[in-house]
Design a protein around this motif. Sequence first.
Motif, PDB file in Angstrom:
ATOM      1  N   PHE A 189       7.538  12.523 -10.561  1.00 10.58           N
ATOM      2  CA  PHE A 189       6.418  11.758 -10.014  1.00 10.58           C
ATOM      3  C   PHE A 189       6.449  11.130  -8.588  1.00 10.58           C
ATOM      4  O   PHE A 189       7.813  10.906  -8.130  1.00 10.58           O
ATOM      5  CB  PHE A 189       6.255  10.421 -10.979  1.00 10.58           C
ATOM      6  N   ILE A 190       5.548  10.920  -7.657  1.00  8.34           N
ATOM      7  CA  ILE A 190       5.949   9.961  -6.616  1.00  8.34           C
ATOM      8  C   ILE A 190       4.920   8.806  -6.615  1.00  8.34           C
ATOM      9  O   ILE A 190       4.133   8.771  -7.127  1.00  8.34           O
ATOM     10  CB  ILE A 190       5.343  11.042  -5.373  1.00  8.34           C
ATOM     11  N   GLU A 191       5.617   7.952  -5.644  1.00 11.74           N
ATOM     12  CA  GLU A 191       4.791   6.674  -5.614  1.00 11.74           C
ATOM     13  C   GLU A 191       4.926   5.993  -4.206  1.00 11.74           C
ATOM     14  O   GLU A 191       5.835   6.336  -3.436  1.00 11.74           O
ATOM     15  CB  GLU A 191       5.637   5.690  -6.743  1.00 11.74           C
ATOM     16  N   ASN A 192       4.104   5.206  -3.856  1.00 13.50           N
ATOM     17  CA  ASN A 192       4.141   4.438  -2.521  1.00 13.50           C
ATOM     18  C   ASN A 192       5.178   3.504  -2.662  1.00 13.50           C
ATOM     19  O   ASN A 192       5.464   2.668  -3.871  1.00 13.50           O
ATOM     20  CB  ASN A 192       2.994   3.625  -2.225  1.00 13.50           C
ATOM     21  N   ASP A 193       6.246   3.184  -1.624  1.00  9.74           N
ATOM     22  CA  ASP A 193       7.384   2.453  -1.721  1.00  9.74           C
ATOM     23  C   ASP A 193       6.995   1.275  -1.750  1.00  9.74           C
ATOM     24  O   ASP A 193       7.679   0.362  -2.750  1.00  9.74           O
ATOM     25  CB  ASP A 193       8.325   2.840  -0.401  1.00  9.74           C
ATOM     26  N   SER A 194       5.930   0.652  -1.450  1.00 11.04           N
ATOM     27  CA  SER A 194       5.695  -0.789  -1.444  1.00 11.04           C
ATOM     28  C   SER A 194       5.307  -1.030  -2.914  1.00 11.04           C
ATOM     29  O   SER A 194       5.630  -2.205  -3.340  1.00 11.04           O
ATOM     30  CB  SER A 194       4.620  -1.200  -0.461  1.00 11.04           C
ATOM     31  N   ARG A 195       4.383  -0.219  -3.317  1.00 12.44           N
ATOM     32  CA  ARG A 195       4.083  -0.425  -4.989  1.00 12.44           C
ATOM     33  C   ARG A 195       5.189  -0.560  -5.812  1.00 12.44           C
ATOM     34  O   ARG A 195       5.286  -1.305  -6.681  1.00 12.44           O
ATOM     35  CB  ARG A 195       3.055   0.455  -5.272  1.00 12.44           C
ATOM     36  N   ALA A 196       6.075   0.393  -5.726  1.00 19.86           N
ATOM     37  CA  ALA A 196       7.288   0.629  -6.519  1.00 19.86           C
ATOM     38  C   ALA A 196       8.138  -0.805  -6.438  1.00 19.86           C
ATOM     39  O   ALA A 196       8.770  -1.167  -7.298  1.00 19.86           O
ATOM     40  CB  ALA A 196       8.207   1.540  -6.157  1.00 19.86           C
ATOM     41  N   MET A 197       8.392  -1.247  -5.105  1.00 16.06           N
ATOM     42  CA  MET A 197       9.005  -2.467  -4.855  1.00 16.06           C
ATOM     43  C   MET A 197       8.350  -3.588  -5.687  1.00 16.06           C
ATOM     44  O   MET A 197       9.082  -4.659  -6.119  1.00 16.06           O
ATOM     45  CB  MET A 197       9.065  -2.881  -3.356  1.00 16.06           C
ATOM     46  N   ALA A 198       7.034  -3.662  -5.482  1.00 20.44           N
ATOM     47  CA  ALA A 198       6.237  -4.749  -6.052  1.00 20.44           C
ATOM     48  C   ALA A 198       6.469  -4.599  -7.492  1.00 20.44           C
ATOM     49  O   ALA A 198       6.574  -5.844  -8.061  1.00 20.44           O
ATOM     50  CB  ALA A 198       4.938  -4.531  -5.791  1.00 20.44           C
ATOM     51  N   TYR A 199       6.441  -3.521  -8.015  1.00 19.35           N
ATOM     52  CA  TYR A 199       6.625  -3.471  -9.577  1.00 19.35           C
ATOM     53  C   TYR A 199       8.149  -3.922 -10.094  1.00 19.35           C
ATOM     54  O   TYR A 199       8.263  -4.531 -10.968  1.00 19.35           O
ATOM     55  CB  TYR A 199       6.121  -2.114 -10.313  1.00 19.35           C
ATOM     56  N   GLY A 200       9.061  -3.488  -9.305  1.00 22.41           N
ATOM     57  CA  GLY A 200      10.601  -3.709  -9.643  1.00 22.41           C
ATOM     58  C   GLY A 200      10.755  -5.303  -9.501  1.00 22.41           C
ATOM     59  O   GLY A 200      11.261  -5.911 -10.522  1.00 22.41           O
ATOM     60  N   ASN A 217       6.209  -5.959   1.781  1.00 26.83           N
ATOM     61  CA  ASN A 217       7.097  -4.902   2.170  1.00 26.83           C
ATOM     62  C   ASN A 217       7.417  -4.957   3.599  1.00 26.83           C
ATOM     63  O   ASN A 217       6.919  -4.292   4.178  1.00 26.83           O
ATOM     64  CB  ASN A 217       7.021  -3.519   1.589  1.00 26.83           C
ATOM     65  N   LEU A 218       8.148  -5.733   4.167  1.00 32.61           N
ATOM     66  CA  LEU A 218       8.443  -5.901   5.631  1.00 32.61           C
ATOM     67  C   LEU A 218       9.837  -5.378   5.902  1.00 32.61           C
ATOM     68  O   LEU A 218      10.901  -5.901   6.128  1.00 32.61           O
ATOM     69  CB  LEU A 218       8.708  -7.456   5.896  1.00 32.61           C
ATOM     70  N   SER A 219       9.342  -3.960   6.127  1.00 39.06           N
ATOM     71  CA  SER A 219      10.610  -3.008   6.471  1.00 39.06           C
ATOM     72  C   SER A 219      10.329  -2.698   7.962  1.00 39.06           C
ATOM     73  O   SER A 219       9.782  -3.286   8.776  1.00 39.06           O
ATOM     74  CB  SER A 219      10.673  -2.030   5.596  1.00 39.06           C
ATOM     75  N   TRP A 220      10.681  -1.492   8.298  1.00 36.76           N
ATOM     76  CA  TRP A 220      10.121  -1.061   9.691  1.00 36.76           C
ATOM     77  C   TRP A 220       8.777  -0.986   9.780  1.00 36.76           C
ATOM     78  O   TRP A 220       8.160  -1.378  10.922  1.00 36.76           O
ATOM     79  CB  TRP A 220      10.910   0.615   9.818  1.00 36.76           C
ATOM     80  N   GLY A 221       7.944  -0.555   8.691  1.00 39.72           N
ATOM     81  CA  GLY A 221       6.623  -0.760   8.956  1.00 39.72           C
ATOM     82  C   GLY A 221       6.194  -2.045   7.855  1.00 39.72           C
ATOM     83  O   GLY A 221       7.182  -2.703   7.473  1.00 39.72           O
ATOM     84  N   LEU A 343       8.016 -12.131  -0.665  1.00 35.21           N
ATOM     85  CA  LEU A 343       8.352 -11.552   0.901  1.00 35.21           C
ATOM     86  C   LEU A 343       9.463 -10.689   0.252  1.00 35.21           C
ATOM     87  O   LEU A 343      10.855 -11.196  -0.143  1.00 35.21           O
ATOM     88  CB  LEU A 343       8.783 -12.883   1.754  1.00 35.21           C
ATOM     89  N   GLY A 344       9.479  -9.362   0.858  1.00 36.37           N
ATOM     90  CA  GLY A 344      10.473  -8.279   0.622  1.00 36.37           C
ATOM     91  C   GLY A 344      10.703  -7.348   1.429  1.00 36.37           C
ATOM     92  O   GLY A 344      10.019  -7.422   2.762  1.00 36.37           O
ATOM     93  N   GLY A 345      11.517  -6.497   1.466  1.00 34.79           N
ATOM     94  CA  GLY A 345      11.638  -5.310   2.469  1.00 34.79           C
ATOM     95  C   GLY A 345      12.777  -6.156   3.402  1.00 34.79           C
ATOM     96  O   GLY A 345      13.639  -6.891   3.093  1.00 34.79           O
ATOM     97  N   THR A 346      13.074  -5.256   4.267  1.00 37.28           N
ATOM     98  CA  THR A 346      14.401  -5.407   5.163  1.00 37.28           C
ATOM     99  C   THR A 346      14.468  -7.013   5.851  1.00 37.28           C
ATOM    100  O   THR A 346      15.398  -7.540   6.047  1.00 37.28           O
ATOM    101  CB  THR A 346      14.409  -4.455   6.327  1.00 37.28           C
ATOM    102  N   LEU A 347      13.160  -7.337   6.235  1.00 40.32           N
ATOM    103  CA  LEU A 347      13.138  -8.519   6.975  1.00 40.32           C
ATOM    104  C   LEU A 347      13.268  -9.865   5.928  1.00 40.32           C
ATOM    105  O   LEU A 347      13.162 -10.940   6.407  1.00 40.32           O
ATOM    106  CB  LEU A 347      12.030  -8.783   7.777  1.00 40.32           C
ATOM    107  N   GLY A 382      15.930  -8.057  -3.376  1.00 42.81           N
ATOM    108  CA  GLY A 382      16.069  -7.381  -2.259  1.00 42.81           C
ATOM    109  C   GLY A 382      15.917  -5.891  -1.857  1.00 42.81           C
ATOM    110  O   GLY A 382      14.888  -5.408  -2.401  1.00 42.81           O
ATOM    111  N   GLU A 383      16.812  -5.209  -1.206  1.00 47.03           N
ATOM    112  CA  GLU A 383      16.595  -3.782  -1.144  1.00 47.03           C
ATOM    113  C   GLU A 383      16.888  -2.781  -2.314  1.00 47.03           C
ATOM    114  O   GLU A 383      16.604  -1.629  -2.195  1.00 47.03           O
ATOM    115  CB  GLU A 383      17.575  -3.320   0.086  1.00 47.03           C
ATOM    116  N   SER A 384      17.312  -3.634  -3.356  1.00 44.54           N
ATOM    117  CA  SER A 384      17.150  -2.791  -4.609  1.00 44.54           C
ATOM    118  C   SER A 384      15.967  -2.638  -5.599  1.00 44.54           C
ATOM    119  O   SER A 384      15.542  -2.002  -6.598  1.00 44.54           O
ATOM    120  CB  SER A 384      18.102  -3.383  -5.580  1.00 44.54           C
ATOM    121  N   ALA A 385      15.020  -3.237  -5.004  1.00 45.53           N
ATOM    122  CA  ALA A 385      13.562  -3.483  -5.553  1.00 45.53           C
ATOM    123  C   ALA A 385      12.813  -2.220  -5.627  1.00 45.53           C
ATOM    124  O   ALA A 385      12.248  -1.859  -6.801  1.00 45.53           O
ATOM    125  CB  ALA A 385      12.521  -4.441  -4.830  1.00 45.53           C
ATOM    126  N   GLY A 386      12.814  -1.356  -4.778  1.00 45.37           N
ATOM    127  CA  GLY A 386      12.114  -0.067  -4.614  1.00 45.37           C
ATOM    128  C   GLY A 386      12.881   0.887  -5.734  1.00 45.37           C
ATOM    129  O   GLY A 386      12.177   1.576  -6.554  1.00 45.37           O
TER     130      GLY A 386
END
Length: 401
Positions: A189-200, A217-221, A343-347, A382-386
């Motif tokens: 299965f594939i998933e958008n990274d921000s959605r996966a982080m949200a669900y985690g 998801n405040l990462s590079w993008g 608020l998640g992602g790298t930042l 943190g960065e384990s959410a995804g």
Amino acid sequence: MVKANFLEALTSGKKSAQLKREILRRYMLNGGESIADLSRELGLSVPTLTKIVGELIDENFVCDLGKQGATGGRRPSIYGLNPSAGYFMGVDIMRDVIVLGIINFRGDMVVQRQYDFTIENTRQSFDELCGHINTFIASTRIRKEKILAIGINLSGRVNPETGYSYSYFFFDEKPLTHVLEERVGCRVFIENDSRAMAYGEYVYGVGNGEQNMIFLNLSWGFGIGMILGGELHYGKSGFSGEYGHFPFFDNEIICSCGKRGCLETEVSGCAAHRQFVEKLKQGNISMLSSQFEAGQQITVRDILDALSKEDMLAIEVMEQIGASLGRAIAGLINMFNPEVVVLGGTLYEAKDYLLLPIKSAINKFALNFVSKDTSIKVSKLGESAGLVGICAIVRNKMLGL
């Protein structure tokens, strides 16, 4: 039991299959229950549930966890998920690394590894991704046939329903999931990274059972994942959450999508990096000045490390991003009226340096009677959410939950 028909007992439309899925769902939430507890909760007779639970035991989904409860009287047997019934694998692709992990049937992370990897929209990068997946599986003690499915997080436009990714690896007419299955020998299965982080974060983090949650998801993008009415929100084509490409600013900065003025151009890791370097070029002083003057590369990680040491230039940049982000969040609050914004992602590591200007901007731009019921929180995972999120999503999909 053969992998191909392992889940047949759960995925049919029969009433008994629906009841089995509900029992498994309750075991996921509660860890385990007695048949008497299930009887009270589900409104079904003890003999009926004894029969269904017995079938789940025979099918290897459930096991007897032993007798629990008070010392007085006859203690009931508690039943729960059999951790070795099967395994689910997650692949979380970040900017410079790929993190792979496997959870057991109960949802415990049993193995996790990280490899250097920079994703590019090339066949060579795709081959490298498949190589990392196969290498990881071979390095574990888990037999490949026991891995029931693999979930892969990708940034950008991903349609989990059709299996197509339009931002990365769109080389063939076949869905990306089919091509991956041929290469790795597992259901994918594939998933958008921000959605996966949200669900985690929703299931295992600060979501706290709220029915409406927005994850940033405040990462590079910059993307968002939305839980609306207790469910992940996908939109018509699976592309929801591209808030980073909302035309928010009147600037001439070209976004990664090719357009100008997107929210991502001022609110993201790439924006923080650009603003920080621009200020160094203008002569602003930072503890990273000598590194910059020596021609050495400055990364977002360098900026966050400087921030943790109270570097004034790093603080200035993060506060600027926080003010812009707060205004954007105010718009989300006015539209969706969520219980919580995460608020998640790298930042996310910037924490108070972002939160204070965010809250100030929300107070200024959001409607008070709407925003008063919304709490702003920092990611717990943190960065384990995804990785956590994609593993949970894949398990739910395979169990028909």
